[in-house]
Design a protein around this motif. Structure first.
Motif, mmCIF file in Angstrom:
data_model
loop_
_atom_site.group_PDB
_atom_site.id
_atom_site.type_symbol
_atom_site.label_atom_id
_atom_site.label_comp_id
_atom_site.label_asym_id
_atom_site.label_seq_id
_atom_site.Cartn_x
_atom_site.Cartn_y
_atom_site.Cartn_z
ATOM 1 N N ARG A 151 0.802 -1.218 0.000
ATOM 2 C CA ARG A 151 0.000 0.000 0.000
ATOM 3 C C ARG A 151 0.838 1.272 0.000
ATOM 4 N N ASP A 152 1.842 1.312 0.864
ATOM 5 C CA ASP A 152 2.490 2.582 1.182
ATOM 6 C C ASP A 152 3.168 3.243 -0.017
ATOM 7 N N GLN A 153 3.757 2.466 -0.912
ATOM 8 C CA GLN A 153 4.505 3.062 -2.019
ATOM 9 C C GLN A 153 3.614 3.764 -3.035
ATOM 10 N N PHE A 154 2.282 3.572 -2.937
ATOM 11 C CA PHE A 154 1.372 4.195 -3.893
ATOM 12 C C PHE A 154 0.548 5.328 -3.283
ATOM 13 N N GLY A 155 0.805 5.668 -2.021
ATOM 14 C CA GLY A 155 0.114 6.775 -1.378
ATOM 15 C C GLY A 155 0.766 8.100 -1.707
ATOM 16 N N PRO A 156 0.206 9.200 -1.226
ATOM 17 C CA PRO A 156 -0.998 9.275 -0.387
ATOM 18 C C PRO A 156 -2.276 9.041 -1.202
ATOM 19 N N PHE A 157 -3.329 8.686 -0.487
ATOM 20 C CA PHE A 157 -4.601 8.365 -1.112
ATOM 21 C C PHE A 157 -5.617 9.471 -0.858
ATOM 22 N N ALA A 158 -6.592 9.520 -1.735
ATOM 23 C CA ALA A 158 -7.597 10.584 -1.646
ATOM 24 C C ALA A 158 -8.565 10.367 -0.488
ATOM 25 N N THR A 159 -8.709 9.134 -0.048
ATOM 26 C CA THR A 159 -9.661 8.820 1.016
ATOM 27 C C THR A 159 -8.957 8.733 2.366
ATOM 28 N N ASP A 160 -9.651 9.141 3.409
ATOM 29 C CA ASP A 160 -9.163 9.063 4.784
ATOM 30 C C ASP A 160 -9.588 7.714 5.354
ATOM 31 N N VAL A 161 -8.644 6.782 5.426
ATOM 32 C CA VAL A 161 -8.929 5.443 5.934
ATOM 33 C C VAL A 161 -8.141 5.213 7.212
ATOM 34 N N ARG A 162 -8.815 4.778 8.263
ATOM 35 C CA ARG A 162 -8.188 4.522 9.559
ATOM 36 C C ARG A 162 -8.224 3.021 9.830
ATOM 37 N N PHE A 163 -7.071 2.470 10.166
ATOM 38 C CA PHE A 163 -6.932 1.026 10.312
ATOM 39 C C PHE A 163 -6.925 0.615 11.785
ATOM 40 N N VAL A 164 -7.603 -0.493 12.057
ATOM 41 C CA VAL A 164 -7.677 -1.039 13.416
ATOM 42 C C VAL A 164 -7.287 -2.516 13.371
ATOM 43 N N PRO A 165 -6.832 -3.081 14.489
ATOM 44 C CA PRO A 165 -6.492 -4.510 14.512
ATOM 45 C C PRO A 165 -7.721 -5.366 14.207
ATOM 46 N N TYR A 166 -7.542 -6.344 13.351
ATOM 47 C CA TYR A 166 -8.654 -7.222 12.981
ATOM 48 C C TYR A 166 -9.074 -8.080 14.169
ATOM 49 N N GLY A 167 -10.362 -8.164 14.381
ATOM 50 C CA GLY A 167 -10.900 -8.992 15.456
ATOM 51 C C GLY A 167 -11.025 -8.299 16.789
ATOM 52 N N ASP A 168 -10.579 -7.039 16.880
ATOM 53 C CA ASP A 168 -10.630 -6.280 18.135
ATOM 54 C C ASP A 168 -11.853 -5.375 18.111
ATOM 55 N N ALA A 169 -12.941 -5.833 18.728
ATOM 56 C CA ALA A 169 -14.191 -5.082 18.696
ATOM 57 C C ALA A 169 -14.078 -3.762 19.456
ATOM 58 N N ASP A 170 -13.306 -3.738 20.521
ATOM 59 C CA ASP A 170 -13.136 -2.494 21.280
ATOM 60 C C ASP A 170 -12.427 -1.436 20.442
ATOM 61 N N ALA A 171 -11.382 -1.843 19.738
ATOM 62 C CA ALA A 171 -10.669 -0.903 18.870
ATOM 63 C C ALA A 171 -11.575 -0.401 17.757
ATOM 64 N N LEU A 172 -12.408 -1.274 17.246
ATOM 65 C CA LEU A 172 -13.345 -0.872 16.192
ATOM 66 C C LEU A 172 -14.346 0.143 16.732
ATOM 67 N N GLY A 193 -3.557 -14.555 5.646
ATOM 68 C CA GLY A 193 -3.224 -15.912 6.036
ATOM 69 C C GLY A 193 -4.422 -16.728 6.469
ATOM 70 N N VAL A 194 -5.595 -16.438 5.903
ATOM 71 C CA VAL A 194 -6.850 -17.122 6.236
ATOM 72 C C VAL A 194 -7.085 -17.029 7.751
ATOM 73 N N VAL A 195 -7.336 -15.809 8.194
ATOM 74 C CA VAL A 195 -7.468 -15.519 9.624
ATOM 75 C C VAL A 195 -8.931 -15.221 9.949
ATOM 76 N N PRO A 196 -9.624 -16.149 10.618
ATOM 77 C CA PRO A 196 -11.006 -15.879 11.011
ATOM 78 C C PRO A 196 -11.053 -14.990 12.240
ATOM 79 N N PRO A 197 -12.132 -14.237 12.421
ATOM 80 C CA PRO A 197 -12.243 -13.376 13.599
ATOM 81 C C PRO A 197 -12.716 -14.153 14.821
#
Length: 390
Positions: A151-172, A193-197
């Motif tokens: 992702r990083d080498q093609f930024g910056p991007f026009a959209t404001d996207v904020r990333f949170v740890p997958y599976g962490d409902a509190d962080a979401l 890596g086929v990671v279920p929540p």
């Protein structure tokens, strides 16, 4: 002597490198390379060849359609696209509207455009997605993809996207408020890596999105069309997203993508807001209908359980366990030797995918037989040993 590999390297951009195998034909769950070597296909074109290779129903549907009507553009309609949209909505058992595209990244681009329009009409300005999530490589979809290495080498991007740890409902919950337009999540992360929540995560995501007024977008590019033992992975969680994106296994090898908008989300686009010259192509729609007619969920569940149980029963110092859902599993390794496992498997006559340094992705065609599962399971310990010591 000039080989096909040499010709590939001279003719193509280097973004793929040179793939290790040149395939010539396939039948069922088996493929043959240009030298005649046979492989049992346990990656299925990255969870695409739902019915395996050269399935008679798929061949007949595509052959009949290409001889009848191959292309119309979006200026005209045709019955296969209407039948496909109706069939998807019937399987989803929810009222909605469908947009047809050509691929997974295009489906996610359409979903992002829908979310952007929703945000503009409701005064919402940002998006939330998951770390290590994968939604595609075109710029819009890439902006939602939480893998810094691609992702990083093609930024910056026009959209404001904020990333949170997958599976962490509190962080979401902390990341999503009344200014968030949409949350993009995979029911199981594929390229990570086929990671279920954790249990309840998608239900929590639904509650958070509903409470704040954000759209919930379920990216089921890899997980849908029976891959997890359900038509759509979110159905197992008892959750209905606002937008659903599909591709890969829907076409069984033919290029197709789809976005389904449920309820009010299905009418966000107005005439002229989006389009695709090839989206809804009659041949791809005919292929998708053949796939939906021939996927047997009971069979998928039975062979998936056989594969999981067999992997769990293997005691090997390189194997740390198994994760995933249905016929979409990862053999998790104790060391970063997935590339070596992939190579050893190839040499033993099996195609698997080193999706992460410590994880092997297994996504065989949904028609894989119990005997073929057993063949792979019997060979896997020796494959692991070769990779461990080789």
């Amino acid at each position: 002597m000039t080989t096909l590999f040499d010709r590939f390297e001279r003719a193509f951009m280097p973004n793929y490198g040179v793939p290790p195998v040149a395939l010539a034909r396939g039948e069922g769950t088996r493929v043959w390379d240009v030298d005649g070597a046979e492989y049992l296909d346990f990656i299925g074109g990255i969870a695409v060849t739902s019915l395996g290779h050269a399935h008679p129903a798929l061949v007949e549907a595509v052959s009949t359609q290409v001889a009848t009507l191959a292309h119309t553009s979006n200026l005209f309609l045709h019955e296969p696209e209407v039948k496909l949209a109706e069939r998807l909505l019937a399987l989803l058992e929810q009222p909605g509207k469908v947009f047809l595209a050509n691929s997974g990244t295009e489906a996610n681009e359409a979903a992002l455009k829908l979310a952007i329009k929703y945000g503009k009409t409701t005064g919402r300005s940002y998006f939330v997605a998951a770390e290590m999530g994968f939604h595609g490589r075109t710029l819009g979809s890439l902006s939602l993809t939480g893998k810094p290495s691609i992702r990083d080498q093609f930024g910056p991007f026009a959209t404001d996207v904020r990333f949170v740890p997958y599976g962490d409902a509190d962080a979401l919950a902390k990341a999503v408020d009344e200014n968030c337009a949409a949350v993009f999540l995979e029911p199981t992360q594929g390229e990570a890596g086929v990671v279920p929540p954790p249990d309840g995560y998608f239900a929590a995501a639904r509650e958070i999105a509903t409470r704040t007024g954000a759209l919930l977008v379920a990216d089921e590019i890899q997980s849908a069309i029976g891959r997890t033992g359900h038509w759509f992975a979110h159905q197992a969680d008892g959750v209905v997203p606002d937008l659903l994106t599909l591709a890969k296994g829907l076409g069984g090898g033919l290029p197709i993508g789809a976005v389904v908008g449920f309820g009010a989300a299905g009418t966000i686009f107005a005439k002229g807001d989006h389009g695709s010259t090839f989206g809804g192509n009659p041949i791809s729609c005919a292929a998708a209908l053949a796939v939906l007619d021939n996927v047997d969920l009971e069979h998928v569940r039975a062979v998936a359980e056989r594969l999981r149980t067999g992997l769990e029963g293997i005691a090997h110092p390189l194997l740390n366990g198994v994760r995933g859902r249905g016929l979409w599993l990862a053999a998790v390794l104790t060391e970063d030797r997935a590339a070596q496992v992939q190579t050893a498997a190839q040499q033993a006559g099996f195609l698997v995918n080193a999706v992460q340094p410590d994880a092997i992705r297994l996504a065989p065609p949904l028609v894989v037989t119990p005997a073929e599962i057993d063949t792979f399971l019997a060979a896997f310990p020796a494959i692991l040993t070769e990779a461990h010591h080789g």
